[in-house]
Design a protein around this motif. Sequence first.
Motif, short mmCIF file in Angstrom:
data_model
loop_
_atom_site.label_atom_id
_atom_site.label_comp_id
_atom_site.label_asym_id
_atom_site.label_seq_id
_atom_site.Cartn_x
_atom_site.Cartn_y
_atom_site.Cartn_z
N PRO A 17 2.89 5.65 -42.59
CA PRO A 17 4.18 5.11 -42.12
C PRO A 17 4.01 4.12 -40.97
CG PRO A 17 4.24 7.52 -42.23
CD PRO A 17 2.82 7.11 -42.47
N GLN A 18 4.70 3.00 -41.07
CA GLN A 18 4.64 1.95 -40.06
C GLN A 18 5.89 1.95 -39.19
OE1 GLN A 18 1.74 -0.21 -39.88
NE2 GLN A 18 1.14 1.59 -41.11
N ILE A 19 5.71 1.54 -37.94
CA ILE A 19 6.83 1.50 -37.01
C ILE A 19 7.44 0.10 -36.96
CG2 ILE A 19 7.53 1.71 -34.60
CD1 ILE A 19 5.40 3.88 -34.29
N MET A 20 8.74 0.04 -37.19
CA MET A 20 9.52 -1.18 -36.99
C MET A 20 10.22 -1.02 -35.64
SD MET A 20 12.79 -2.47 -39.30
CE MET A 20 11.97 -3.47 -40.53
N GLY A 21 9.86 -1.87 -34.69
CA GLY A 21 10.47 -1.80 -33.36
C GLY A 21 11.74 -2.64 -33.30
N ILE A 22 12.79 -2.07 -32.76
CA ILE A 22 14.08 -2.76 -32.69
C ILE A 22 14.11 -3.69 -31.47
CG2 ILE A 22 16.56 -2.47 -32.38
CD1 ILE A 22 16.19 0.38 -33.66
N VAL A 23 14.37 -4.97 -31.73
CA VAL A 23 14.51 -5.95 -30.65
C VAL A 23 15.97 -6.35 -30.55
CG1 VAL A 23 13.84 -8.23 -29.82
CG2 VAL A 23 12.17 -6.82 -31.06
N ASN A 24 16.56 -5.97 -29.45
CA ASN A 24 17.98 -6.25 -29.26
C ASN A 24 18.17 -7.62 -28.63
OD1 ASN A 24 20.70 -6.01 -28.99
ND2 ASN A 24 20.63 -4.54 -27.31
N THR A 25 18.96 -8.46 -29.29
CA THR A 25 19.25 -9.77 -28.69
C THR A 25 20.75 -9.90 -28.40
OG1 THR A 25 19.73 -10.93 -30.76
CG2 THR A 25 17.42 -10.77 -30.13
N TYR A 37 16.72 -16.88 -19.96
CA TYR A 37 16.20 -15.64 -19.39
C TYR A 37 16.32 -14.51 -20.41
CZ TYR A 37 15.94 -11.48 -16.48
OH TYR A 37 15.60 -10.27 -15.96
N LYS A 38 17.46 -14.47 -21.11
CA LYS A 38 17.74 -13.43 -22.11
C LYS A 38 16.73 -13.52 -23.26
CE LYS A 38 21.53 -13.65 -24.46
NZ LYS A 38 22.91 -14.13 -24.55
N ASN A 39 16.51 -14.76 -23.77
CA ASN A 39 15.56 -14.94 -24.87
C ASN A 39 14.14 -14.60 -24.44
OD1 ASN A 39 17.62 -15.76 -26.54
ND2 ASN A 39 17.29 -17.94 -26.16
N ASP A 40 13.75 -15.04 -23.24
CA ASP A 40 12.41 -14.74 -22.73
C ASP A 40 12.23 -13.23 -22.63
OD1 ASP A 40 12.04 -17.42 -22.57
OD2 ASP A 40 12.08 -17.53 -20.38
N SER A 41 13.22 -12.54 -22.16
CA SER A 41 13.13 -11.09 -22.02
C SER A 41 12.92 -10.43 -23.37
CB SER A 41 14.41 -10.51 -21.40
OG SER A 41 14.67 -11.14 -20.20
N ALA A 42 13.63 -10.91 -24.38
CA ALA A 42 13.50 -10.34 -25.72
C ALA A 42 12.09 -10.57 -26.25
CB ALA A 42 14.54 -10.94 -26.66
N VAL A 43 11.51 -11.75 -25.97
CA VAL A 43 10.14 -12.04 -26.43
C VAL A 43 9.14 -11.16 -25.68
CG1 VAL A 43 8.34 -13.81 -26.58
CG2 VAL A 43 10.71 -14.39 -27.14
N VAL A 80 19.08 -15.22 -32.25
CA VAL A 80 17.85 -14.76 -32.92
C VAL A 80 16.75 -15.82 -33.10
CG1 VAL A 80 19.02 -12.86 -34.10
CG2 VAL A 80 18.78 -15.06 -35.28
N ILE A 81 17.14 -17.07 -33.37
CA ILE A 81 16.11 -18.07 -33.71
C ILE A 81 15.13 -18.31 -32.55
CG2 ILE A 81 15.66 -20.44 -34.54
CD1 ILE A 81 16.89 -18.51 -36.66
N PRO A 82 15.62 -18.53 -31.31
CA PRO A 82 14.65 -18.73 -30.22
C PRO A 82 13.73 -17.53 -30.01
CG PRO A 82 16.87 -19.29 -29.50
CD PRO A 82 17.01 -18.63 -30.83
N VAL A 83 14.22 -16.34 -30.29
CA VAL A 83 13.39 -15.14 -30.12
C VAL A 83 12.30 -15.10 -31.20
CG1 VAL A 83 13.40 -12.61 -30.04
CG2 VAL A 83 15.29 -13.90 -28.99
N ILE A 84 12.66 -15.42 -32.44
CA ILE A 84 11.67 -15.47 -33.52
C ILE A 84 10.61 -16.53 -33.21
CG2 ILE A 84 11.31 -16.02 -35.98
CD1 ILE A 84 14.15 -14.79 -36.43
N GLU A 85 11.06 -17.72 -32.79
CA GLU A 85 10.12 -18.80 -32.45
C GLU A 85 9.20 -18.38 -31.31
OE1 GLU A 85 12.88 -22.65 -33.80
OE2 GLU A 85 12.85 -22.01 -31.70
N GLY A 86 9.77 -17.72 -30.33
CA GLY A 86 9.00 -17.29 -29.15
C GLY A 86 7.95 -16.25 -29.50
N ILE A 87 8.31 -15.31 -30.37
CA ILE A 87 7.33 -14.29 -30.80
C ILE A 87 6.25 -14.97 -31.63
CG2 ILE A 87 6.97 -12.21 -32.19
CD1 ILE A 87 9.95 -11.51 -31.60
N ARG A 88 6.67 -15.82 -32.56
CA ARG A 88 5.74 -16.46 -33.48
C ARG A 88 4.72 -17.34 -32.75
NH1 ARG A 88 4.48 -13.78 -36.65
NH2 ARG A 88 5.73 -13.77 -38.51
N ALA A 89 5.14 -17.93 -31.62
CA ALA A 89 4.23 -18.76 -30.83
C ALA A 89 3.10 -17.93 -30.24
CB ALA A 89 5.01 -19.46 -29.71
#
Length: 281
Positions: A17-25, A37-43, A80-89
Amino acid sequence: MFQLSLPRGRTLDLSSPQIMGIVNTTPDSFSDGGKNYKNDSAVINSLLLLDEGATILDIGGESTRPGAADVALDEELERVIPVIEGIRAKSDCVISIDTSKAEVMRQALLAGADIINDVRALREPGCISVAAQFPDAPICLMHMQGQPRTMQQAPQYTHLINDIKSFFEARIAACEKEGIARSRLILDPGFGFGKSLEHNFELLGKFQQFADFNLPVLAGLSRKSMFGNLLNRDTSERLPASLAGALLCAQHGASIIRVHDVKETNDVLRVWSAANHGVTK
Ligand code: 7PM
């Protein structure tokens, strides 16, 4: 055992079983800090969840809380988009997009998301078609009776498990009809989505029955009100109950467990895995 193909030739191994972590934006948290600041915190929080043992990050910008108002498209995209881009970077981790809007799905997948996680199981306009256009993206089809605003007002079933199974059959058929391969699908019975307290615990006890589809099953139980209502506990006091639920679902064949408390759930699942597959450090 399941293995899901992902975009860019990657795979997700579900042999344990794999863990999916919930990222609240959603703006409830960090609302006084401004958008960046909010997006950076989520990343930053996302990268921490990976360190703690999450292999999938679930990015959601729409509150599906019972009674919640709908979020406008632009607002959801900005969340959501800036957070996805930030994680992906910073990471090649598996990212899922928790949305029911076709355009959010499309832009999220283009920004680097891998998995579509839809509590409305691709029933909103355009969703099946977007999903068909990204043939490498797994899709989580969640069962929900009714709509978030009203779903907890006296939910009723003829036969809880069979009704949910019929729903899955219909959604799988709808996907296949549009050219979506069955092998891309993940099923989720949707704890708390149009279910009474009794329904939720019956689902937990009979979770194994969804293995009949021979598809990976996802369990989302973390901090849910089924525990609050059973035990009379605030959200902040639901961790022990959530861990018990996670362990039961693992034992009942869940491939993915969606949680807020990644570190604690990882300890529980490592104990489960050591007992079932042997000790790993
Ligand atoms: C407030 C209350 C905000 C409840 C969000 C929620 C699931 C999901 C959610 C689930 C899948 C939560 C829910 N729940 N996606 N998204 N399965 N696949 O408790 O159970 O996180 S939102």
